[in-house]
Design an enzyme around this catalytic site. Sequence first.
Site, PDB file in Angstrom:
ATOM      1  N   SER A  81       0.798  -1.238   0.000  1.00 20.01           N
ATOM      2  CA  SER A  81       0.000   0.000   0.000  1.00 20.01           C
ATOM      3  C   SER A  81       0.826   1.283   0.000  1.00 20.01           C
ATOM      4  O   SER A  81       0.263   2.357  -0.213  1.00 20.01           O
ATOM      5  CB  SER A  81      -0.931   0.021   1.207  1.00 20.01           C
ATOM      6  OG  SER A  81      -1.956  -0.914   1.038  1.00 20.01           O
ATOM      7  N   TYR A  86      -4.741   3.760   8.016  1.00 25.11           N
ATOM      8  CA  TYR A  86      -6.113   3.235   8.138  1.00 25.11           C
ATOM      9  C   TYR A  86      -6.703   3.577   9.500  1.00 25.11           C
ATOM     10  O   TYR A  86      -6.539   4.690   9.985  1.00 25.11           O
ATOM     11  CB  TYR A  86      -6.142   1.713   7.855  1.00 25.11           C
ATOM     12  CG  TYR A  86      -5.325   1.386   6.646  1.00 25.11           C
ATOM     13  CD1 TYR A  86      -5.770   1.762   5.385  1.00 25.11           C
ATOM     14  CD2 TYR A  86      -4.078   0.784   6.753  1.00 25.11           C
ATOM     15  CE1 TYR A  86      -5.004   1.523   4.270  1.00 25.11           C
ATOM     16  CE2 TYR A  86      -3.306   0.541   5.626  1.00 25.11           C
ATOM     17  CZ  TYR A  86      -3.775   0.913   4.399  1.00 25.11           C
ATOM     18  OH  TYR A  86      -3.013   0.696   3.298  1.00 25.11           O
ATOM     19  N   LYS A 143       0.469   3.434  -2.931  1.00 22.86           N
ATOM     20  CA  LYS A 143      -0.710   4.307  -3.116  1.00 22.86           C
ATOM     21  C   LYS A 143      -0.332   5.788  -3.040  1.00 22.86           C
ATOM     22  O   LYS A 143      -1.041   6.640  -3.575  1.00 22.86           O
ATOM     23  CB  LYS A 143      -1.774   3.958  -2.066  1.00 22.86           C
ATOM     24  CG  LYS A 143      -2.312   2.527  -2.219  1.00 22.86           C
ATOM     25  CD  LYS A 143      -3.179   2.116  -1.037  1.00 22.86           C
ATOM     26  CE  LYS A 143      -3.662   0.682  -1.178  1.00 22.86           C
ATOM     27  NZ  LYS A 143      -4.435   0.234   0.004  1.00 22.86           N
ATOM     28  N   VAL A 158       1.184  -3.705   3.798  1.00 27.97           N
ATOM     29  CA  VAL A 158       0.981  -4.971   4.482  1.00 27.97           C
ATOM     30  C   VAL A 158       2.204  -5.904   4.323  1.00 27.97           C
ATOM     31  O   VAL A 158       2.304  -6.927   5.004  1.00 27.97           O
ATOM     32  CB  VAL A 158      -0.362  -5.572   3.980  1.00 27.97           C
ATOM     33  CG1 VAL A 158      -0.183  -6.304   2.665  1.00 27.97           C
ATOM     34  CG2 VAL A 158      -1.038  -6.396   5.006  1.00 27.97           C
ATOM     35  N   TYR A 169      -3.809  -2.147 -10.168  1.00 25.63           N
ATOM     36  CA  TYR A 169      -3.696  -2.061  -8.700  1.00 25.63           C
ATOM     37  C   TYR A 169      -2.775  -3.156  -8.140  1.00 25.63           C
ATOM     38  O   TYR A 169      -1.860  -2.878  -7.363  1.00 25.63           O
ATOM     39  CB  TYR A 169      -5.108  -2.141  -8.093  1.00 25.63           C
ATOM     40  CG  TYR A 169      -5.101  -2.203  -6.592  1.00 25.63           C
ATOM     41  CD1 TYR A 169      -4.902  -1.051  -5.834  1.00 25.63           C
ATOM     42  CD2 TYR A 169      -5.279  -3.416  -5.927  1.00 25.63           C
ATOM     43  CE1 TYR A 169      -4.876  -1.110  -4.441  1.00 25.63           C
ATOM     44  CE2 TYR A 169      -5.263  -3.479  -4.541  1.00 25.63           C
ATOM     45  CZ  TYR A 169      -5.060  -2.323  -3.807  1.00 25.63           C
ATOM     46  OH  TYR A 169      -5.030  -2.384  -2.434  1.00 25.63           O
TER      47      TYR A 169
END
Length: 315
Positions: free
Chosen positions: A70, A249, A73, A267, A197
């Site tokens: 992630s 998050y 991103k 992750v 993605y």
Amino acid sequence: MRDLEQQKGLQSIIDDIYRELTPRLGEGRVADYIPQLARVDARHFGMAVVTTGGELYRAGDAEVPFSIQSISKVFTLTLALGKHGENIWSRVGREPSGSAFNSVVQLEHEGGKPRNPFINAGAIRISDLILAGHTPKELIGEIVRFVRYLADDENIVIDHEVARSEAATGYRNIALANFMRSFGCLDHPVEHVLGVYFHHCALAMTCSQLARSGLFLAAGGTNPLTGHSVVSRQRARRINALMLTCGHYDGSGDFAYRVGLPGKSGVGGGIMAVAPGKASIAVWSPGLNDYGNSLLGSLALEMLAARTGWSVFGP
Ligand code: DON
């Protein structure tokens, strides 16, 4: 701190952090929902700090590539802002979600518009936005070239085994993408969007490469090592604001409280953090906490921020 003192000081600070955390290596839970990630040795630990003055400090496995997941991103958000400017905010929100990275519940309440670009749904939507005018293959190539340009390193590649492994088992993301499509909130076919993605999440980078690729965010939008102007000062500030509020998050509040730096976790156990005006930092330790963020990585950053006084909330 004066320059020389700072150089000695920073290296000994990260050496101390590495030494103090060594007895705890292996703590946390390695992500196993992507089979290829479950194979990584939980005892890895790496750390790299690149200052805006261009000095690099390293400890542990700072030169071992890992799956950035992630953290990518941040790079796709930067590309999306470059291509579409502030228009992206009519498609993706910029509020913390308070939910897990792969949660589906908010999406239904909010008509298929993801809360922010860092939760999975939001990043999938960002992949969709930057697909405009490209084939998935072209776009994946463009993302890799962009990250190489940021890090000034042509050796950065995608780990295709990781991408395949996630594509084969990514039921939750496939559900999220289809759910958004059902609301009319995806412009391209689900398979194309997820292809992009899964591949950007599978970028493999070392802590040193990652720290260098985040340096533009620590230095007002321009990488001081290369002189490459990546984004405006205002945009760098805003990306940092999103990392601070949404980068971890439902653990973002805890990370801001303990570390006080904009950061983005993955992750795979990596975290990229930005000390504006000071440095860009990358840590890697594969064991995760309950929020899916690196357990020892967060702790290492907490120790670094405390010992350098780099918190954005004051020394
Ligand atoms: O979509 C996923 O589930 C992964 N490719 C990325 C998730 C992730 O890195 C969450 N981070 N802590």
